[in-house]
Scaffold this active site. Structure first.
Site, PDB file in Angstrom:
ATOM      1  N   GLN A   1     139.262 -21.337 -14.728  1.00  0.00           N
ATOM      2  CA  GLN A   1     138.007 -21.722 -14.085  1.00  0.00           C
ATOM      3  C   GLN A   1     138.106 -23.184 -13.648  1.00  0.00           C
ATOM      4  O   GLN A   1     138.117 -24.085 -14.481  1.00  0.00           O
ATOM      5  CB  GLN A   1     136.845 -21.538 -15.060  1.00  0.00           C
TER       6      GLN A   1
ATOM      7  N   SER B   1     140.802 -24.793 -18.993  1.00  0.00           N
ATOM      8  CA  SER B   1     141.464 -24.067 -20.079  1.00  0.00           C
ATOM      9  C   SER B   1     142.558 -23.158 -19.546  1.00  0.00           C
ATOM     10  O   SER B   1     142.345 -22.399 -18.589  1.00  0.00           O
ATOM     11  CB  SER B   1     140.434 -23.234 -20.850  1.00  0.00           C
TER      12      SER B   1
ATOM     13  N   SER C   1     134.826 -28.153 -13.608  1.00  0.00           N
ATOM     14  CA  SER C   1     134.537 -29.535 -14.002  1.00  0.00           C
ATOM     15  C   SER C   1     135.461 -30.544 -13.331  1.00  0.00           C
ATOM     16  O   SER C   1     136.625 -30.249 -13.050  1.00  0.00           O
ATOM     17  CB  SER C   1     134.655 -29.688 -15.519  1.00  0.00           C
TER      18      SER C   1
ATOM     19  N   GLU D   1     122.697 -30.832 -24.315  1.00  0.00           N
ATOM     20  CA  GLU D   1     121.577 -31.288 -23.491  1.00  0.00           C
ATOM     21  C   GLU D   1     121.191 -30.241 -22.442  1.00  0.00           C
ATOM     22  O   GLU D   1     119.992 -29.992 -22.193  1.00  0.00           O
ATOM     23  CB  GLU D   1     121.926 -32.612 -22.814  1.00  0.00           C
TER      24      GLU D   1
ATOM     25  N   GLU E   1     129.863 -16.984 -18.406  1.00  0.00           N
ATOM     26  CA  GLU E   1     130.497 -17.912 -19.341  1.00  0.00           C
ATOM     27  C   GLU E   1     129.651 -18.100 -20.585  1.00  0.00           C
ATOM     28  O   GLU E   1     130.158 -18.096 -21.703  1.00  0.00           O
ATOM     29  CB  GLU E   1     130.733 -19.266 -18.673  1.00  0.00           C
TER      30      GLU E   1
END
Length: 408
Positions: A129, A164, A132, A375, A247
């Site tokens: 994936q 990952s 990020s 958060e 996910e």
């Protein structure tokens, strides 16, 4: 809330257990150690994935056209519960089978559907994936990796991070910015990328635990044909949300030492001449974790009950991940403290409980980030469950290239 299997669910549980009994030993108590994946581990994961697929347990919810079972969500949950009891290889297929392929099935073209799902399900191809970035994690829509159209191709430049198993992956799910002149969520496009494409550089990241399970990925003038686009141009955020929803389901449970493990440790460790478990302060901490463990158990059962009745579960996955990831870190830290100076010993042949708590202390913080930070999950619960006001967004309505940034 219903705690029992229906007759159909009980029959499927027996079928799953018989399959697992025939192919895998039961997991040893306390066997939760996280470590770096080796090529041999990947090969074992692929072999197990193929065996499951050939016996109808890999793609339980998938259409039969792709090798799936066309089963129920409860069957998938039941198999996961049973598989967790056995010493199966660590999987590298959560992202491909659990996240990427359901997204391909939602947005893929006929050619993409004919090409990608079946090899992923049968363990032939590993997926990663590519979301990020150094400046875009929780605020994924702030990503800066660019794709520029050049005829029938797209030329991509930028960087992804915390990917990952990128160094083992054959393909990746990639979201990039194709239009900086519109609002940040509207200017994204989604692609499938072959990880062997020229211009892609993968650099594994050394983790504090000694593992290198994720990487930085750099794109330098990488050319991707438009046929590898997933969804419409500018609708990458819609595709990404679909994958992110999968996910959260995949990473909802934080693996590692739990209440039973810390209780066993407290029964073994000496504290001022008596067993740690007999100390009132230790017992108070244990009671708190027992309550949270029970809360997580019944929250999972609420979700399972909804699925068993054909309903969509509510916010349970966000709650499960938020609570379990924090509990894991607390238990790991407390276990090290109980061992006193022996807590510094990481050798599983010498350390108490085979180094279970030492390993968990090193990887537990990542569980509070992967699949949504604490958060983000609190915001989801606050805004979508409790109906509280949304966070103020200073960039709302601005084109991405008009959003103020710091000095470069």
């Amino acid at each position: 809330m219903d705690f029992s299997d229906t007759p159909e669910e009980a029959a499927f549980r027996a079928e799953a257990r018989a399959f697992l009994d025939a192919h895998m030993p039961l997991k040893a108590k306390g066997a939760h150690v996280s470590r770096a994946m080796t090529p041999e581990d990947v090969a074992a994961s692929k072999a197990w994935q193929r065996l499951k697929a050939e016996n109808g347990f890999a793609g339980i919810l998938w259409p039969k056209a792709y090798g799936g079972r066309e089963g129920t969500p409860m069957q998938q949950i039941i198999f996961g519960q049973e598989e967790d009891r056995y010493a199966v290889p660590t999987t590298v297929f959560n992202q491909g089978v659990g996240m990427a392929m359901p997204t391909v099935m939602s947005f893929g073209t006929p050619d993409q559907l004919a090409r990608y799902p079946r090899p992923a399900l049968f363990g032939d191809e590993v997926w990663c994936q590519l979301f990020s970035e150094p400046a875009a994690g929780s605020d994924l829509a702030g990503l800066r990796t660019r794709a520029v159209r050049d005829g029938d191709d797209w030329v991509i430049n930028g960087q992804k991070i915390w990917t990952s198993y990128a160094h083992f992956a054959d393909f990746g799910m990639l979201v990039v910015r194709t239009d900086p002149g519109v609002a940040k969520h509207a200017g994204l496009t989604f692609f499938v990328v072959d990880m062997t494409t020229p211009g892609i550089e993968i650099r594994p990241i050394k983790q504090i635990s000694g593992s290198s399970n994720f990487s930085e990925v750099f794109f330098t003038d990488v050319r991707i044909p438009d046929s590898q686009r997933l969804g419409a141009v500018g609708e990458g955020w819609k595709v990404a949300l679909t994958m992110l929803a999968n996910e959260r389901f995949t990473v909802g449970k934080a693996e590692g030492p739990d209440f039973d493990d810390v209780l066993a440790l407290a029964q073994q460790v000496d504290l001022d001449g008596t067993r740690a478990v007999d100390d009132s302060a230790v017992r108070e901490r244990l009671a708190g974790w027992y309550i949270r463990t029970a809360g997580l158990k019944y929250t999972r059962l609420r979700s399972q009950t909804a699925l068993s009745r054909g309903k969509a579960p509510g916010p349970e996955n966000s709650i499960l991940k938020l609570v379990s990831a924090n509990k894991l870190q607390e238990i790991a830290t407390f276990g090290i403290d109980l061992m006193d100076m022996a807590g510094a010993i990481t050798d599983p042949e010498i350390a108490a409980m085979r180094g279970l708590f030492q390993q968990a202390l090193l990887y537990a913080p990542s569980k509070r980030i992967a699949g949504g930070t604490d958060e983000i999950l609190r915001n989801i619960i606050a805004e979508r469950v409790l109906g509280l006001p949304a966070d103020i967004r200073a960039d709302k309505g601005l084109a991405f290239n008009q959003i103020p940034t710091g000095a470069r």
